[in-house]
Every structure is written in C-alpha cells, then in structure tokens.
Write a protein that holds these residues in place. Structure first.
Motif, short mmCIF file in Angstrom:
data_model
loop_
_atom_site.label_atom_id
_atom_site.label_comp_id
_atom_site.label_asym_id
_atom_site.label_seq_id
_atom_site.Cartn_x
_atom_site.Cartn_y
_atom_site.Cartn_z
N CYS A 1 23.38 1.76 -11.10
CA CYS A 1 22.24 1.57 -10.72
C CYS A 1 21.01 1.49 -12.31
O CYS A 1 22.09 2.16 -12.93
N PRO A 2 20.19 0.71 -11.61
CA PRO A 2 19.54 1.19 -12.98
C PRO A 2 18.48 2.13 -13.44
O PRO A 2 18.63 3.12 -12.35
N ASN A 3 18.85 2.33 -15.01
CA ASN A 3 18.37 3.78 -15.62
C ASN A 3 17.23 4.47 -15.24
O ASN A 3 17.56 5.76 -14.98
N ALA A 4 16.01 3.67 -14.86
CA ALA A 4 15.10 4.01 -14.88
C ALA A 4 15.03 4.73 -13.21
O ALA A 4 14.43 6.15 -12.96
#
Lengths: 229, 84
Positions: free
Chosen positions: B63-66
């Motif tokens: 997953c992207p951190n955002a």
C-alpha cells in the motif's frame, strides 16, 4: 538514454526489452519485404506498355494473394502473443518499490524494511551542473539493485501520469485510486532515463524519471544510509 | 541506530510474495484486502498474535503510505467502509 540521432529504439537494459527489440526488428524486416515487393509491382505496372487480355476472373492469383498475407500475419502474431504473455509474467520479486505521480514530480516509497520516502524533482536549468542533462536529471534518483526482480507499484495522487523507462521496456499508467504493478529486472549498472508519458498538466514535460542501477551490495548500503536519515 | 542499520543483509530483502488471488496488473485489492485482513485478524486474535504480522508486512509493502494513513484516520473516526 535518448540522444540526438537516436532514430530507433534505445539500447535495451533488461531481458524484456531485448525481446521487444528483437520483435521490432523481425516485424520491420517483414514490413520492408512487403514494401519492396508492392513498390516493385506498382512501378512495373505503371511503366510498361502491355495490355492484359485476361484481366478479370483470375481465381488462382486471387487465392494466392489472400492466403499469403494471412500466413505473413501469423508470423507477426505468434511472436507478438508470446511477448505479451512474457511481459505479464510475475516472478517472485525481491523488493517492492512504490511510485506515486504528483503534479508535477514523482515520489518513491521503499517500505519493505523501514519506511523510506522521497520526492524526485527535475533539476531546474539555473541549478544545473555541467554534467547534468537538461530536463532529464533529478535531485533524488530511484536506486535499484541490478539483476534482481523488482516489483514496481504505480499510482497517482491527483491526475493520471505515466511512468516510463524506454530502455527497460516499461511504461505503465499512474492512475489515482488504483495500484498498477509491473515487474522488471535490469541487466547492468548505469543510469536510465524516462519521462512522464501521459499529459498531466502544465509541467508535464518537467517530471523526468531517473533510475540508478547498482550492485545489490551497494544497494544494501544505500538502504542502510537512507534508514539513518 | 547505525548498528542496527549496518546489520541489514542481502538476505533480509524480502517483500510481499506473488498472490494468486491477484494475478493481474491491478494490485489495488491486494493492498486493501491485506489491510482489512490485518485489522480483522487483530480484532479476532488480539493485539499480540504474531501470525497477524504477515498481513501487516504485506500491506506495508504494497500500500502507498498515503492510503494507509487515510484508512487509519477513517478507522479512528469510525468511517472506514470495510468490514473489520
């Protein structure tokens, strides 16, 4: 990297791009043969004085010029299909790198070990050193170990971008709300350049991509350094 | 901290494996499902159940951190749409 007078594909730096180059050459060879054949026929037909007494109802020649192109197309279609499936193959990756497209820069995340995040901006002309490439160099490059399977996950934060490295045969859209995956491995060390390939706004031309391919051991050192920062 | 960092070895390079549930280019679901699975696992087994950490590793890798930050916020506010 693309330089002046690079008219054909760039030198390949990954096994997939190698295959793509071979396929390109193979297809171009067939195209040249067809162009020469048709060209020669047309020139011959234009510049002679003969009159054809049996022009219509030539069953045999019609059969031949229907079947022959079909066979030729098979010789293009089969290698093409083979390649399309090879490109989709996912080998077990060694690291995962995430790329997020923003207006107008790329940011990268390495989160397999610790959380490493950085933005990658183009170096503007007034800050360029003599050895920099104009509109192509960035302040923070993506560092990647060579001869290792890399899983690249691409997404965007605002509008659609496209993440591209031509010499690796990689081009994939960065779509907001969607994670796209592509896997590749690099044959050798070096710097590989690419540019955003989906019109994404005013500074679309000014968000290049630079990969720095190094040996896995140095990659470990780089990761360790980045964790300390 | 530098000591721990220096101990990082080539063998430590491990990432989320290929998952046959998500064989396509689109990996959005792999990320989301792992995130939901982790929190569901924690809810059922408690905070310190080690096997849950597998999902945590996977969603951190994928997953992207955002996205993770946004979902964490939503869980806090009670507006997370998933079934945890």
């Amino acid at each position: 990297m693309l330089t002046w007078k690079t008219l054909l594909l760039q030198d390949s730096a990954s096994p997939l791009m190698e295959q793509l180059s071979f396929f390109h050459d193979h297809t171009l060879m067939i195209l040249v043969i067809i162009t020469v054949l048709v060209g020669q026929l047309m020139i011959m037909l234009f510049f002679n004085q003969f009159i054809h007494r049996y022009l219509l109802e030539g069953q045999i020649i019609e059969i031949i010029w229907t079947i022959l192109p079909a066979i030729t197309l098979i010789f293009i279609a089969i290698p093409s299909l083979r390649l399309i499936y090879i490109l989709d193959e996912i080998n077990n990756p060694m690291i995962t790198i995430k790329t997020i497209g923003h207006q107008w820069y790329w940011s990268y995340e390495y989160t397999d070990f610790k959380n490493i995040e950085f933005d990658s901006y183009m170096i503007p002309m007034n800050e360029m050193k003599n050895f920099n490439f104009r509109l192509l160099d960035v302040d923070n490059r993506i560092v990647i170990p060579y001869e290792s399977q890399i899983r690249m996950l691409i997404t965007a934060a605002d509008v659609i971008h496209s993440w591209t490295i031509p010499s690796l045969g990689v081009k994939i859209d960065a779509t907001p709300g969607r994670l796209n995956q592509i896997s590749f491995s690099i044959n050798r060390t070096g710097l590989f350049y690419g540019q955003c390939s989906e019109i994404c706004g005013a500074n679309h031309s000014f968000m290049p991509i630079v990969i720095e391919s190094i040996s896995p051991n140095y990659f470990i050192k780089w990761i360790s350094k980045m964790i300390e920062i | 901290m530098p000591l721990a960092a220096a101990a990082l070895k080539l063998e430590d390079l491990k990432t989320a494996p290929f998952d046959p549930r998500f064989p396509n280019t689109n990996q959005t679901r792999y990320c989301y499902q792992s995130y939901v699975d982790y929190h569901r696992c924690q809810k059922i087994r408690g905070q310190n159940y080690a096997p849950c950490d597998y999902f945590k590793k996977v969603f951190h890798s994928i997953c992207p951190n955002a996205w993770v930050e946004r979902w964490d916020q939503q869980r806090e506010d009670g507006t997370f749409p998933g079934n945890i």
